[in-house]
Write a protein that holds these residues in place. Structure first.
Motif, PDB file in Angstrom:
ATOM      1  N   ARG A 190      91.992 115.728  38.762  1.00 29.61           N
ATOM      2  CA  ARG A 190      90.773 116.504  38.529  1.00 29.61           C
ATOM      3  C   ARG A 190      90.339 116.415  37.069  1.00 29.61           C
ATOM      4  NH1 ARG A 190      91.380 122.601  40.089  1.00 29.61           N
ATOM      5  NH2 ARG A 190      92.003 121.566  42.033  1.00 29.61           N
ATOM      6  N   GLU A 191      91.322 116.536  36.148  1.00 25.89           N
ATOM      7  CA  GLU A 191      90.996 116.437  34.726  1.00 25.89           C
ATOM      8  C   GLU A 191      90.514 115.034  34.368  1.00 25.89           C
ATOM      9  OE1 GLU A 191      90.744 118.882  32.664  1.00 25.89           O
ATOM     10  OE2 GLU A 191      91.408 120.301  34.197  1.00 25.89           O
ATOM     11  N   ASN A 192      91.134 114.009  34.964  1.00 27.33           N
ATOM     12  CA  ASN A 192      90.688 112.629  34.716  1.00 27.33           C
ATOM     13  C   ASN A 192      89.246 112.440  35.160  1.00 27.33           C
ATOM     14  OD1 ASN A 192      93.211 112.058  33.774  1.00 27.33           O
ATOM     15  ND2 ASN A 192      93.621 110.373  35.162  1.00 27.33           N
ATOM     16  N   ASP A 193      88.930 112.903  36.358  1.00 27.12           N
ATOM     17  CA  ASP A 193      87.569 112.741  36.881  1.00 27.12           C
ATOM     18  C   ASP A 193      86.561 113.460  35.992  1.00 27.12           C
ATOM     19  OD1 ASP A 193      88.636 111.306  38.961  1.00 27.12           O
ATOM     20  OD2 ASP A 193      88.641 112.981  40.381  1.00 27.12           O
ATOM     21  N   ARG A 194      86.929 114.660  35.527  1.00 29.29           N
ATOM     22  CA  ARG A 194      86.015 115.429  34.684  1.00 29.29           C
ATOM     23  C   ARG A 194      85.781 114.713  33.348  1.00 29.29           C
ATOM     24  NH1 ARG A 194      87.758 121.493  34.076  1.00 29.29           N
ATOM     25  NH2 ARG A 194      87.286 121.347  36.312  1.00 29.29           N
ATOM     26  N   LEU A 195      86.851 114.142  32.767  1.00 27.24           N
ATOM     27  CA  LEU A 195      86.705 113.448  31.490  1.00 27.24           C
ATOM     28  C   LEU A 195      85.880 112.173  31.654  1.00 27.24           C
ATOM     29  CD1 LEU A 195      87.499 113.160  28.473  1.00 27.24           C
ATOM     30  CD2 LEU A 195      89.464 111.812  29.258  1.00 27.24           C
ATOM     31  N   ILE A 196      86.178 111.407  32.706  1.00 27.46           N
ATOM     32  CA  ILE A 196      85.468 110.141  32.918  1.00 27.46           C
ATOM     33  C   ILE A 196      83.981 110.396  33.153  1.00 27.46           C
ATOM     34  CG2 ILE A 196      85.249 108.187  34.507  1.00 27.46           C
ATOM     35  CD1 ILE A 196      88.325 108.369  34.886  1.00 27.46           C
ATOM     36  N   THR A 197      83.681 111.484  33.886  1.00 31.38           N
ATOM     37  CA  THR A 197      82.281 111.812  34.172  1.00 31.38           C
ATOM     38  C   THR A 197      81.513 112.158  32.892  1.00 31.38           C
ATOM     39  OG1 THR A 197      82.877 112.628  36.367  1.00 31.38           O
ATOM     40  CG2 THR A 197      80.763 113.355  35.468  1.00 31.38           C
ATOM     41  N   SER A 198      82.176 112.867  31.965  1.00 31.83           N
ATOM     42  CA  SER A 198      81.481 113.309  30.743  1.00 31.83           C
ATOM     43  C   SER A 198      81.726 112.398  29.553  1.00 31.83           C
ATOM     44  CB  SER A 198      81.944 114.742  30.397  1.00 31.83           C
ATOM     45  OG  SER A 198      83.345 114.777  30.190  1.00 31.83           O
ATOM     46  N   TRP A 199      82.341 111.214  29.777  1.00 33.78           N
ATOM     47  CA  TRP A 199      82.715 110.355  28.650  1.00 33.78           C
ATOM     48  C   TRP A 199      81.492 109.817  27.890  1.00 33.78           C
ATOM     49  CZ3 TRP A 199      86.906 110.042  26.001  1.00 33.78           C
ATOM     50  CH2 TRP A 199      87.137 108.968  25.148  1.00 33.78           C
ATOM     51  N   ASP A 254      78.605 111.314  27.697  1.00 26.80           N
ATOM     52  CA  ASP A 254      77.683 112.391  27.321  1.00 26.80           C
ATOM     53  C   ASP A 254      77.759 112.666  25.825  1.00 26.80           C
ATOM     54  OD1 ASP A 254      77.084 112.531  29.956  1.00 26.80           O
ATOM     55  OD2 ASP A 254      78.245 114.343  30.374  1.00 26.80           O
ATOM     56  N   VAL A 255      76.846 113.489  25.370  1.00 25.25           N
ATOM     57  CA  VAL A 255      76.819 113.883  23.956  1.00 25.25           C
ATOM     58  C   VAL A 255      78.059 114.713  23.611  1.00 25.25           C
ATOM     59  CG1 VAL A 255      75.509 115.135  22.198  1.00 25.25           C
ATOM     60  CG2 VAL A 255      74.299 113.855  23.980  1.00 25.25           C
ATOM     61  N   ASP A 256      78.568 115.472  24.591  1.00 24.33           N
ATOM     62  CA  ASP A 256      79.707 116.369  24.360  1.00 24.33           C
ATOM     63  C   ASP A 256      81.042 115.662  24.543  1.00 24.33           C
ATOM     64  OD1 ASP A 256      78.012 118.468  23.841  1.00 24.33           O
ATOM     65  OD2 ASP A 256      77.958 119.141  25.929  1.00 24.33           O
ATOM     66  N   GLN A 257      81.080 114.338  24.358  1.00 20.25           N
ATOM     67  CA  GLN A 257      82.338 113.598  24.553  1.00 20.25           C
ATOM     68  C   GLN A 257      83.481 114.120  23.688  1.00 20.25           C
ATOM     69  OE1 GLN A 257      83.860 109.675  22.780  1.00 20.25           O
ATOM     70  NE2 GLN A 257      82.438 109.014  24.392  1.00 20.25           N
ATOM     71  N   PRO A 258      83.287 114.418  22.382  1.00 21.60           N
ATOM     72  CA  PRO A 258      84.404 114.938  21.564  1.00 21.60           C
ATOM     73  C   PRO A 258      84.979 116.244  22.117  1.00 21.60           C
ATOM     74  CG  PRO A 258      82.623 114.190  20.159  1.00 21.60           C
ATOM     75  CD  PRO A 258      82.084 114.181  21.555  1.00 21.60           C
ATOM     76  N   LEU A 259      84.065 117.137  22.572  1.00 21.74           N
ATOM     77  CA  LEU A 259      84.529 118.394  23.143  1.00 21.74           C
ATOM     78  C   LEU A 259      85.310 118.138  24.427  1.00 21.74           C
ATOM     79  CD1 LEU A 259      84.601 121.489  23.280  1.00 21.74           C
ATOM     80  CD2 LEU A 259      82.370 121.400  24.453  1.00 21.74           C
ATOM     81  N   ALA A 260      84.809 117.243  25.280  1.00 23.05           N
ATOM     82  CA  ALA A 260      85.491 116.921  26.532  1.00 23.05           C
ATOM     83  C   ALA A 260      86.853 116.298  26.262  1.00 23.05           C
ATOM     84  CB  ALA A 260      84.626 115.973  27.365  1.00 23.05           C
ATOM     85  N   ARG A 261      86.914 115.477  25.202  1.00 22.22           N
ATOM     86  CA  ARG A 261      88.178 114.823  24.859  1.00 22.22           C
ATOM     87  C   ARG A 261      89.224 115.854  24.420  1.00 22.22           C
ATOM     88  NH1 ARG A 261      90.875 112.638  20.613  1.00 22.22           N
ATOM     89  NH2 ARG A 261      91.794 110.544  20.891  1.00 22.22           N
ATOM     90  N   ARG A 262      88.809 116.775  23.519  1.00 23.34           N
ATOM     91  CA  ARG A 262      89.735 117.811  23.054  1.00 23.34           C
ATOM     92  C   ARG A 262      90.193 118.717  24.192  1.00 23.34           C
ATOM     93  NH1 ARG A 262      85.967 118.045  18.800  1.00 23.34           N
ATOM     94  NH2 ARG A 262      85.055 119.934  19.703  1.00 23.34           N
ATOM     95  N   ARG A 263      89.241 119.059  25.053  1.00 27.06           N
ATOM     96  CA  ARG A 263      89.573 119.911  26.191  1.00 27.06           C
ATOM     97  C   ARG A 263      90.560 119.205  27.124  1.00 27.06           C
ATOM     98  NH1 ARG A 263      84.403 121.474  29.197  1.00 27.06           N
ATOM     99  NH2 ARG A 263      84.521 119.273  29.745  1.00 27.06           N
ATOM    100  N   TYR A 264      90.365 117.913  27.335  1.00 26.46           N
ATOM    101  CA  TYR A 264      91.256 117.140  28.201  1.00 26.46           C
ATOM    102  C   TYR A 264      92.676 117.102  27.637  1.00 26.46           C
ATOM    103  CZ  TYR A 264      93.245 113.129  30.679  1.00 26.46           C
ATOM    104  OH  TYR A 264      94.063 112.307  31.421  1.00 26.46           O
ATOM    105  N   ILE A 265      92.805 116.835  26.325  1.00 28.20           N
ATOM    106  CA  ILE A 265      94.131 116.763  25.705  1.00 28.20           C
ATOM    107  C   ILE A 265      94.842 118.115  25.821  1.00 28.20           C
ATOM    108  CG2 ILE A 265      95.339 116.487  23.512  1.00 28.20           C
ATOM    109  CD1 ILE A 265      93.235 114.412  22.734  1.00 28.20           C
ATOM    110  N   ALA A 266      94.102 119.195  25.531  1.00 27.67           N
ATOM    111  CA  ALA A 266      94.720 120.526  25.610  1.00 27.67           C
ATOM    112  C   ALA A 266      95.193 120.832  27.024  1.00 27.67           C
ATOM    113  CB  ALA A 266      93.717 121.583  25.138  1.00 27.67           C
ATOM    114  N   ARG A 267      94.394 120.447  28.023  1.00 25.92           N
ATOM    115  CA  ARG A 267      94.738 120.776  29.403  1.00 25.92           C
ATOM    116  C   ARG A 267      95.900 119.946  29.941  1.00 25.92           C
ATOM    117  NH1 ARG A 267      88.899 122.028  32.402  1.00 25.92           N
ATOM    118  NH2 ARG A 267      88.535 123.989  31.293  1.00 25.92           N
ATOM    119  N   ILE A 268      95.969 118.669  29.558  1.00 23.09           N
ATOM    120  CA  ILE A 268      97.090 117.873  30.087  1.00 23.09           C
ATOM    121  C   ILE A 268      98.396 118.282  29.410  1.00 23.09           C
ATOM    122  CG2 ILE A 268      95.599 115.943  30.717  1.00 23.09           C
ATOM    123  CD1 ILE A 268      96.793 114.401  28.324  1.00 23.09           C
TER     124      ILE A 268
END
Length: 290
Positions: free
Chosen positions: A225-234, A236-250
């Motif tokens: 689920r986290e992979n799909d969410r990151l790939i979908t928003s990769w 986007d403009v909010d890529q840095p935020l999505a990246r940080r959120r992904y690292i914290a969650r995994i």
């Protein structure tokens, strides 16, 4: 040969039917001893009627368990391969009869040891009269033959399960690697190696695999689920935020999985030091790579 086997099976079934009929007769005669309790339902006080009803229920439950236990025992003896009955119904039935006798005798004695003695005697006599349940599995050759093992000594079925988990996690690592972020890929690989090291440390047999099945399935679902969410928003403009959120969650996902796995092994009485040693061994390739 086939005819002889058929005749033997028929004779066995006839003997079992005869034994069950004799058992039914014996249980029927034993049930007659409940007649005084039935009288208490109509002639005693409300309290004595309730006590009689409770004792009668225990007695009937005991007789039912003995009857069902004998049926299962007949099937056990007729089968070439059979598990020992779980639970042992005839023994439980005898114990219920013993409890009933203890309660019944308790009305007539001031000391507790006499009713208990009568209850133990009733249980023993019931077991002598109706026999015990089979206590051992029968005819399973694999009980005495070890399962084939792989090169590292693990059973092949366990190795197959570990390989499937490893392949599934590898697929998700590759999904992240396709994004072209080396640091992010290293984080996911570290999670995967840490999780697999823990799983290998805990799953030395089929029981270990079974205990961790639900946590592993949940881990895979959440990571996907986290992979799909990151790939979908990769893109986007909010890529840095999505990246940080992904690292914290995994990272949180890995910590939660390890905590859950440790609690699982603790419940089974596993040795904590042995677990740490296994973890060190299974995670050593990751540490060397770092």
């Amino acid at each position: 040969m086939e005819q002889s086997k058929t005749k033997s099976n028929s004779a066995t079934r006839r003997n079992q039917d005869t034994n069950l009929a004799l058992l039914d007769s014996g249980l029927g005669v034993l049930f007659l001893s409940a007649f005084p309790m039935i009288l208490l339902l109509f002639k005693g006080s409300g309290l004595s009627a309730f006590a009689a009803l409770l004792q009668l229920a225990l007695f009937l439950a005991g007789l039912r368990l003995i009857h069902r236990g004998q049926q299962i025992q007949n099937e056990y003896h007729a089968a070439e391969h059979a598990r020992a009955p779980r639970p042992p119904r005839k023994i439980l039935g005898a114990m219920l009869i013993g409890i009933m006798v203890t309660l019944l005798a308790g009305h007539h004695f001031t000391e507790l040891y006499m009713p208990i003695g009568f209850g133990v005697l009733a249980t023993a006599l019931s077991i002598v009269a109706f026999g015990m349940d089979p206590l051992k599995d029968k005819g399973f050759p694999y009980k005495h033959v070890s399962e084939a093992t792989g090169p590292n000594g693990l059973p092949e079925s366990v190795l197959a399960s570990l390989n499937r988990i490893d392949e599934r996690l590898d697929e998700m690592v590759l999904d992240i690697a396709d994004l072209g972020d080396a640091d992010l890929t290293r984080d996911v690989e570290a999670l995967k190696c840490g999780v697999m090291g823990l799983i290998r440390a805990l799953c030395r047999d089929a029981d270990g695999i079974r205990r961790l099945r639900k946590p592993v399935i949940k881990l895979v679902e959440l990571l996907q689920r986290e992979n799909d969410r990151l790939i979908t928003s990769w893109d986007d403009v909010d890529q840095p935020l999505a990246r940080r959120r992904y690292i914290a969650r995994i990272h949180a996902l890995g910590d939660t999985f390890e905590d859950r796995a440790r609690k699982t092994i603790a419940k089974t009485g596993g040795d904590a030091f042995e677990l740490e040693a296994d973890l060190l061994w299974n995670r050593m390739p990751l540490q060397q790579a770092g």
